[in-house]
Design an enzyme around this catalytic site. Sequence first.
Site, short mmCIF file in Angstrom:
data_model
loop_
_atom_site.label_atom_id
_atom_site.label_comp_id
_atom_site.label_asym_id
_atom_site.label_seq_id
_atom_site.Cartn_x
_atom_site.Cartn_y
_atom_site.Cartn_z
N LYS A 243 57.61 25.09 24.57
CA LYS A 243 57.56 25.46 23.14
C LYS A 243 57.21 26.94 22.99
O LYS A 243 57.83 27.66 22.22
CB LYS A 243 56.48 24.64 22.39
CG LYS A 243 56.71 23.15 22.35
CD LYS A 243 55.67 22.45 21.49
CE LYS A 243 54.26 22.49 22.02
NZ LYS A 243 54.01 21.75 23.25
N ARG B 63 50.30 18.39 14.86
CA ARG B 63 50.23 17.53 16.03
C ARG B 63 49.79 16.11 15.64
O ARG B 63 49.70 15.25 16.50
CB ARG B 63 49.20 18.10 17.00
CG ARG B 63 49.82 18.47 18.35
CD ARG B 63 48.74 19.11 19.09
NE ARG B 63 48.86 19.33 20.46
CZ ARG B 63 49.12 20.50 21.01
NH1 ARG B 63 49.45 21.52 20.26
NH2 ARG B 63 49.05 20.64 22.30
N ARG C 274 52.22 26.30 36.00
CA ARG C 274 52.05 27.36 35.00
C ARG C 274 50.96 28.35 35.44
O ARG C 274 49.89 27.93 35.87
CB ARG C 274 51.67 26.69 33.69
CG ARG C 274 51.65 27.55 32.50
CD ARG C 274 52.05 26.81 31.26
NE ARG C 274 51.14 25.73 30.88
CZ ARG C 274 51.32 24.99 29.78
NH1 ARG C 274 52.33 25.24 28.98
NH2 ARG C 274 50.49 24.02 29.50
N ARG D 285 45.39 27.78 33.52
CA ARG D 285 44.63 27.25 32.38
C ARG D 285 43.73 26.11 32.85
O ARG D 285 44.15 25.28 33.65
CB ARG D 285 45.62 26.71 31.33
CG ARG D 285 45.96 27.69 30.26
CD ARG D 285 47.09 27.21 29.39
NE ARG D 285 46.88 25.91 28.76
CZ ARG D 285 47.67 25.41 27.81
NH1 ARG D 285 48.71 26.11 27.39
NH2 ARG D 285 47.45 24.24 27.29
N ARG E 59 46.84 14.71 28.30
CA ARG E 59 47.49 15.40 27.18
C ARG E 59 48.84 14.74 26.85
O ARG E 59 49.22 14.62 25.70
CB ARG E 59 47.67 16.88 27.51
CG ARG E 59 46.39 17.67 27.26
CD ARG E 59 46.32 18.96 28.04
NE ARG E 59 47.42 19.85 27.82
CZ ARG E 59 47.88 20.73 28.72
NH1 ARG E 59 47.31 20.83 29.91
NH2 ARG E 59 48.87 21.52 28.43
N1 LIG Z 1 47.50 21.19 16.16
C1 LIG Z 1 46.49 20.89 16.99
N2 LIG Z 1 45.64 19.87 16.72
C2 LIG Z 1 44.63 19.56 17.52
N3 LIG Z 1 44.36 20.20 18.67
C3 LIG Z 1 45.16 21.24 19.01
C4 LIG Z 1 46.26 21.64 18.19
N4 LIG Z 1 46.87 22.69 18.78
C5 LIG Z 1 46.19 22.94 19.91
N5 LIG Z 1 45.17 22.07 20.07
C6 LIG Z 1 44.18 22.02 21.18
O1 LIG Z 1 44.47 23.09 22.08
C7 LIG Z 1 44.88 22.58 23.35
C8 LIG Z 1 45.93 23.48 23.94
O2 LIG Z 1 47.06 23.48 23.09
P1 LIG Z 1 48.50 23.97 23.59
O3 LIG Z 1 48.38 25.30 24.22
O4 LIG Z 1 49.43 23.82 22.44
O5 LIG Z 1 48.81 22.94 24.74
P2 LIG Z 1 50.04 22.11 25.26
O6 LIG Z 1 50.49 22.85 26.47
O7 LIG Z 1 49.36 20.82 25.56
O8 LIG Z 1 51.11 21.99 24.22
C9 LIG Z 1 45.33 21.14 23.08
O9 LIG Z 1 45.23 20.31 24.22
C10 LIG Z 1 44.33 20.73 21.99
O10 LIG Z 1 43.06 20.43 22.52
#
Ligand SMILES: Nc1ncnc2c1ncn2[C@@H]1O[C@H](COP(=O)(O)OP(=O)(O)O)[C@@H](O)[C@H]1O
Length: 292
Positions: A72, A149, A183, A227, A238
């Site tokens: 994404k 989300r 990653r 990360r 996740r």
């Molecule tokens: N819209 C959201 N609602 C709740 N938690 C979020 C949201 N966006 C990000 N997070 C938190 O930040 C973390 C990292 O997000 P992100 O970088 O988007 O990870 P991913 O690679 O899982 O898509 C998520 O695992 C969650 O804990």
Amino acid sequence: MAAVLRLLKPSPLSSSAAFVRRGLLSTTIAASEADARAKSPLYPRGSPAPRGAGTEGRSVQWVFLGCPGVGKGTYAGRLSTLLGVPHIATGDLVREELSSSGPLSSQLTEIVNQGKLVSDEIIIRLLFKRLEAGEAKGETGFILDGFPRTIRQAEILDDVTDIDLVVNLKLPESVLLEKCLGRRICGECGKNFNVADIKVQGENGRPGISMAPLPPPPQCASKLVTRSDDTEDVVKERLRVYKEKSQPLEEFYRIQGKLLEFDLPGGIPESWPKLLEALNLDDHEEKRSAAA
Ligand SMILES: Nc1ncnc2c1ncn2[C@@H]1O[C@H](COP(=O)(O)OP(=O)(O)O)[C@@H](O)[C@H]1O
């Protein structure tokens, strides 16, 4: 939740809510695709308007959905450069908060490192703060990555603004895990790389997928970090949380007629041109590069 509800009410104190609402107001008279083409520099004359084109007076307001590791950030980031709109990743907002010594930092570290979702209330506060900062800089439009989300977050978003298009990026689960584990991020410049060399055989009529590693340039190679939530157990959690809380968003947006499903055919070289084609932006990029 009280704070979230306050943000939704029209209030002179909540200029970020007003900012996103302005998008809503500016779409009450929807321009036709032809109008959008004629009036916006985003849609060169003679080319079809992109899917989910922004309406007159504002830029696109898009959402990217997809499991952790699907890419994404990569594709939303590229489209943001192409279309000149901000790429707003709530994961980045959370990580910025984690690296600060703000009051939320320790609470968030635990949640993120367990692969759980941050509460709707906190994430909306972080997002609105970011939108407010953008508003002050004169930003219009956005590509949201990682938000919404949950259905609740999507409903709140619908209450305050119009979303033009939702792009749902898809890859098989085995690839997602490998991609997350491969990653790497440059601790200095923040760019993302990937050391995984992925080759998945096609099966059940689905073509195979091969994704070459995305190696760092020499100046980043010695500064790579992983990360803290990209460990196998946390990635699996996740993915589980995504299926439970975020996958229902596909139906939510499908019913609204806004969902564009996109199966990634491979790495960036194979996927980017196909994504542009699906978005009616292929011609747009050619004209941009020719003008550069
Ligand atoms: N819209 C959201 N609602 C709740 N938690 C979020 C949201 N966006 C990000 N997070 C938190 O930040 C973390 C990292 O997000 P992100 O970088 O988007 O990870 P991913 O690679 O899982 O898509 C998520 O695992 C969650 O804990």
